[in-house]
Design a protein around this motif. Structure first.
Motif, PDB file in Angstrom:
ATOM      1  N   VAL A 132       0.875  -1.177   0.000  1.00 39.87           N
ATOM      2  CA  VAL A 132       0.000   0.000   0.000  1.00 39.87           C
ATOM      3  C   VAL A 132       0.912   1.226   0.000  1.00 39.87           C
ATOM      4  O   VAL A 132       1.350   1.714   1.045  1.00 39.87           O
ATOM      5  CB  VAL A 132      -0.951  -0.013   1.216  1.00 39.87           C
ATOM      6  CG1 VAL A 132      -1.840   1.234   1.214  1.00 39.87           C
ATOM      7  CG2 VAL A 132      -1.817  -1.274   1.204  1.00 39.87           C
ATOM      8  N   GLU A 133       1.208   1.712  -1.180  1.00 37.64           N
ATOM      9  CA  GLU A 133       2.218   2.748  -1.334  1.00 37.64           C
ATOM     10  C   GLU A 133       1.791   4.077  -0.730  1.00 37.64           C
ATOM     11  O   GLU A 133       2.642   4.879  -0.328  1.00 37.64           O
ATOM     12  CB  GLU A 133       2.558   2.910  -2.811  1.00 37.64           C
ATOM     13  CG  GLU A 133       3.223   1.671  -3.417  1.00 37.64           C
ATOM     14  CD  GLU A 133       3.703   1.900  -4.832  1.00 37.64           C
ATOM     15  OE1 GLU A 133       3.480   3.011  -5.366  1.00 37.64           O
ATOM     16  OE2 GLU A 133       4.312   0.974  -5.406  1.00 37.64           O
ATOM     17  N   SER A 134       0.486   4.331  -0.652  1.00 36.83           N
ATOM     18  CA  SER A 134       0.028   5.599  -0.093  1.00 36.83           C
ATOM     19  C   SER A 134       0.474   5.761   1.354  1.00 36.83           C
ATOM     20  O   SER A 134       0.830   6.871   1.781  1.00 36.83           O
ATOM     21  CB  SER A 134      -1.499   5.684  -0.171  1.00 36.83           C
ATOM     22  OG  SER A 134      -2.091   4.567   0.489  1.00 36.83           O
ATOM     23  N   LEU A 135       0.481   4.678   2.129  1.00 38.84           N
ATOM     24  CA  LEU A 135       0.925   4.731   3.521  1.00 38.84           C
ATOM     25  C   LEU A 135       2.454   4.712   3.601  1.00 38.84           C
ATOM     26  O   LEU A 135       3.063   5.451   4.375  1.00 38.84           O
ATOM     27  CB  LEU A 135       0.333   3.551   4.295  1.00 38.84           C
ATOM     28  CG  LEU A 135       0.572   3.534   5.801  1.00 38.84           C
ATOM     29  CD1 LEU A 135      -0.091   4.726   6.483  1.00 38.84           C
ATOM     30  CD2 LEU A 135       0.056   2.223   6.421  1.00 38.84           C
ATOM     31  N   TRP A 136       3.069   3.879   2.793  1.00 40.51           N
ATOM     32  CA  TRP A 136       4.524   3.738   2.821  1.00 40.51           C
ATOM     33  C   TRP A 136       5.220   5.019   2.371  1.00 40.51           C
ATOM     34  O   TRP A 136       6.282   5.379   2.902  1.00 40.51           O
ATOM     35  CB  TRP A 136       4.927   2.572   1.916  1.00 40.51           C
ATOM     36  CG  TRP A 136       6.383   2.257   1.880  1.00 40.51           C
ATOM     37  CD1 TRP A 136       7.259   2.476   0.847  1.00 40.51           C
ATOM     38  CD2 TRP A 136       7.173   1.665   2.924  1.00 40.51           C
ATOM     39  NE1 TRP A 136       8.515   2.059   1.172  1.00 40.51           N
ATOM     40  CE2 TRP A 136       8.492   1.552   2.448  1.00 40.51           C
ATOM     41  CE3 TRP A 136       6.878   1.218   4.206  1.00 40.51           C
ATOM     42  CZ2 TRP A 136       9.531   1.016   3.209  1.00 40.51           C
ATOM     43  CZ3 TRP A 136       7.901   0.680   4.979  1.00 40.51           C
ATOM     44  CH2 TRP A 136       9.212   0.579   4.480  1.00 40.51           C
ATOM     45  N   ASN A 137       4.637   5.727   1.420  1.00 40.72           N
ATOM     46  CA  ASN A 137       5.292   6.898   0.833  1.00 40.72           C
ATOM     47  C   ASN A 137       4.923   8.212   1.497  1.00 40.72           C
ATOM     48  O   ASN A 137       5.475   9.261   1.127  1.00 40.72           O
ATOM     49  CB  ASN A 137       4.965   6.991  -0.658  1.00 40.72           C
ATOM     50  CG  ASN A 137       5.591   5.865  -1.462  1.00 40.72           C
ATOM     51  OD1 ASN A 137       6.641   5.339  -1.102  1.00 40.72           O
ATOM     52  ND2 ASN A 137       4.938   5.470  -2.541  1.00 40.72           N
ATOM     53  N   MET A 138       4.036   8.216   2.459  1.00 38.65           N
ATOM     54  CA  MET A 138       3.646   9.496   3.051  1.00 38.65           C
ATOM     55  C   MET A 138       4.803  10.061   3.893  1.00 38.65           C
ATOM     56  O   MET A 138       5.588   9.322   4.502  1.00 38.65           O
ATOM     57  CB  MET A 138       2.379   9.347   3.898  1.00 38.65           C
ATOM     58  CG  MET A 138       2.508   8.560   5.160  1.00 38.65           C
ATOM     59  SD  MET A 138       0.915   8.491   6.024  1.00 38.65           S
ATOM     60  CE  MET A 138       1.434   7.682   7.545  1.00 38.65           C
ATOM     61  N   ALA A 139       4.897  11.381   3.920  1.00 37.09           N
ATOM     62  CA  ALA A 139       6.020  12.049   4.570  1.00 37.09           C
ATOM     63  C   ALA A 139       6.093  11.736   6.058  1.00 37.09           C
ATOM     64  O   ALA A 139       7.185  11.660   6.630  1.00 37.09           O
ATOM     65  CB  ALA A 139       5.908  13.559   4.348  1.00 37.09           C
ATOM     66  N   GLU A 140       4.939  11.540   6.700  1.00 35.39           N
ATOM     67  CA  GLU A 140       4.911  11.318   8.140  1.00 35.39           C
ATOM     68  C   GLU A 140       5.616  10.026   8.560  1.00 35.39           C
ATOM     69  O   GLU A 140       6.009   9.875   9.719  1.00 35.39           O
ATOM     70  CB  GLU A 140       3.471  11.302   8.650  1.00 35.39           C
ATOM     71  CG  GLU A 140       2.757  12.623   8.575  1.00 35.39           C
ATOM     72  CD  GLU A 140       2.056  12.841   7.249  1.00 35.39           C
ATOM     73  OE1 GLU A 140       1.169  13.711   7.186  1.00 35.39           O
ATOM     74  OE2 GLU A 140       2.407  12.139   6.255  1.00 35.39           O
ATOM     75  N   ARG A 141       5.795   9.091   7.628  1.00 35.34           N
ATOM     76  CA  ARG A 141       6.453   7.832   8.002  1.00 35.34           C
ATOM     77  C   ARG A 141       7.885   8.077   8.466  1.00 35.34           C
ATOM     78  O   ARG A 141       8.446   7.282   9.237  1.00 35.34           O
ATOM     79  CB  ARG A 141       6.423   6.840   6.837  1.00 35.34           C
ATOM     80  CG  ARG A 141       6.975   5.464   7.221  1.00 35.34           C
ATOM     81  CD  ARG A 141       6.791   4.447   6.113  1.00 35.34           C
ATOM     82  NE  ARG A 141       7.574   4.754   4.947  1.00 35.34           N
ATOM     83  CZ  ARG A 141       8.869   4.453   4.781  1.00 35.34           C
ATOM     84  NH1 ARG A 141       9.544   3.831   5.757  1.00 35.34           N
ATOM     85  NH2 ARG A 141       9.500   4.752   3.653  1.00 35.34           N
ATOM     86  N   ALA A 142       8.484   9.167   8.032  1.00 35.86           N
ATOM     87  CA  ALA A 142       9.845   9.478   8.451  1.00 35.86           C
ATOM     88  C   ALA A 142       9.932   9.718   9.960  1.00 35.86           C
ATOM     89  O   ALA A 142      11.024   9.631  10.540  1.00 35.86           O
ATOM     90  CB  ALA A 142      10.350  10.705   7.697  1.00 35.86           C
ATOM     91  N   GLU A 143       8.796  10.012  10.604  1.00 35.15           N
ATOM     92  CA  GLU A 143       8.773  10.247  12.047  1.00 35.15           C
ATOM     93  C   GLU A 143       8.592   8.957  12.842  1.00 35.15           C
ATOM     94  O   GLU A 143       8.747   8.960  14.063  1.00 35.15           O
ATOM     95  CB  GLU A 143       7.656  11.231  12.395  1.00 35.15           C
ATOM     96  CG  GLU A 143       7.775  12.586  11.718  1.00 35.15           C
ATOM     97  CD  GLU A 143       6.616  13.492  12.058  1.00 35.15           C
ATOM     98  OE1 GLU A 143       6.127  13.444  13.206  1.00 35.15           O
ATOM     99  OE2 GLU A 143       6.172  14.254  11.174  1.00 35.15           O
ATOM    100  N   TRP A 144       8.239   7.862  12.182  1.00 32.25           N
ATOM    101  CA  TRP A 144       8.029   6.608  12.892  1.00 32.25           C
ATOM    102  C   TRP A 144       9.369   6.085  13.418  1.00 32.25           C
ATOM    103  O   TRP A 144      10.416   6.249  12.793  1.00 32.25           O
ATOM    104  CB  TRP A 144       7.416   5.565  11.976  1.00 32.25           C
ATOM    105  CG  TRP A 144       6.049   5.898  11.472  1.00 32.25           C
ATOM    106  CD1 TRP A 144       5.336   7.051  11.700  1.00 32.25           C
ATOM    107  CD2 TRP A 144       5.223   5.086  10.619  1.00 32.25           C
ATOM    108  NE1 TRP A 144       4.130   6.995  11.052  1.00 32.25           N
ATOM    109  CE2 TRP A 144       4.031   5.807  10.382  1.00 32.25           C
ATOM    110  CE3 TRP A 144       5.384   3.842  10.038  1.00 32.25           C
ATOM    111  CZ2 TRP A 144       3.004   5.294   9.584  1.00 32.25           C
ATOM    112  CZ3 TRP A 144       4.371   3.322   9.245  1.00 32.25           C
ATOM    113  CH2 TRP A 144       3.191   4.040   9.037  1.00 32.25           C
TER     114      TRP A 144
END
Length: 362
Positions: A132-144
């Motif tokens: 699911v690229e929409s979740l994987w590619n969102m900018a906020e993932r960098a904060e995980w």
């Protein structure tokens, strides 16, 4: 009422069978192999087992209803990382950490949450998977960030029974995220949670939350329960807002189960936070609330009360479809089963391998 259940452990998958009202260990599968996650698909009765084989990678197997032999199906696979990517996370499957069936109107659809924090969808019962690229590619993932593991991971997938295109996922550590369009877009769902391990100005940040486990009440889909690193929270509006709940002994733990018909009833396994991670006073207990967290009953009958150091992982507690049967497995090989909502527990074993996941064959 359920008459069979399953244990996913460090050394294989084990069946539990109910015989004349008593539960006992039955057949074993994948003996010696770590089984990280289990799923019984309620739509067709098939059983899925995710294996974490270290050097040989993560594998996924399916046992069709009525079949005697397992079939190996595809495991989720990440695409190649773009050469110009600044993402420090390795785009490689390390573990299947959660599995969920799609809606009743989506035969064959499965969801998988992984380490690292990717969500995958299958439309053909696991024969193939798409990130699911929409979740994987969102900018906020960098904060995980990693919560217990070196990388963030998706451990909870809550499909909405009213709308198969709506699902909520829980990330350690990255908060809760909701999609209402089948995964095309996402919005954070952590308002009200408190990440008290963060600096004061970041305590309320939704991407900083570490929900250890999130579960949904099937009959009351807007009711969600969360066992968080910093306590217990309940949502009455599908995760838009969360209300903190205080339980006796300790509000720290990993596992939570919710009654499938009564959203006010949920079970938790308290532990000593944070470094010790053992039962309070070395006595195993389960906290149950039947009124939405306004009060709790601490259940101990049949559980070890002296020199007990068992920890129950995120997926180590399950409730049956009738809301009465409970199954619990621990990191030190203890397995207990209750047929009356936790009032009394039957000891199945104290010598199993560490238990990673449990489920009923509902």
């Amino acid at each position: 009422m359920s008459t069979r259940a399953y244990l996913g452990t460090r050394k294989g998958l084990f069946e539990l069978d109910q015989v004349k009202g008593q539960w006992q260990l039955g057949a074993s599968h994948f003996l010696g192999d770590p089984v990280s996650m289990l799923l019984v698909d309620p739509r067709d009765g098939s059983l899925y087992a995710a294996l974490n084989l270290g050097h040989f990678g993560a594998k996924l197997h399916r046992l069709d209803a009525g079949a005697k032999e397992w079939s190996e199906v595809a495991a989720p696979a990440y695409p190649a990382k773009p050469p110009d990517s600044a993402d420090p996370v390795e785009w490689k499957l390390k573990q299947i950490w959660s599995l969920a069936a799609g809606g009743a109107d989506q035969p064959g659809v499965l969801w998988a949450g992984t380490l690292p924090g990717g969500l995958f969808r299958s439309a053909d019962r696991g024969e193939s998977w798409q990130l699911v690229e929409s979740l994987w590619n969102m900018a906020e993932r960098a904060e995980w960030q990693g919560g217990g593991y070196d990388v963030a991971g998706i451990h909870s997938i809550c499909v909405d029974p009213r709308d198969s295109r709506a699902l909520l996922v829980g990330v350690s550590t990255g908060g809760a995220w909701l999609s209402t369009d089948g995964g095309a877009s996402w919005s954070p769902r952590g308002k009200g949670m408190k990440a008290r391990y963060m600096p004061p100005e970041l305590v309320d940040r939704q991407t900083a939350q570490d929900p250890h486990r999130i579960v949904r009440c099937e009959a009351m889909p807007d009711r969600l329960w969360c066992q968080h690193h910093c306590g217990i929270w309940r949502s009455d509006d599908n995760g838009a807002n969360w209300i903190e709940v205080t339980a006796p002994l300790s509000s720290f733990g990993f596992a939570v189960a919710v009654h499938p018909l009564q959203g006010d009833t949920a079970w938790f396994v308290p532990a000593v936070a944070d470094q010790q991670r053992i039962p309070v006073d070395a006595a195993l207990a389960v906290n149950r609330s039947s009124d939405g967290g306004a009060s709790f009953t601490t259940l101990r009958s049949g559980l070890p009360q002296e020199r007990c150091y068992d920890l129950v992982y995120r997926h180590g507690l399950a409730v049956g479809a009738d809301g009465s049967a409970l199954l619990m497995g621990s990191t030190t090989g203890g397995v207990w089963l209750s047929s009356n909502g936790g009032q009394h527990w039957q000891t199945i074993s104290t010598t199993m391998p560490p238990v990673y996941a449990v489920c009923f064959a509902d």
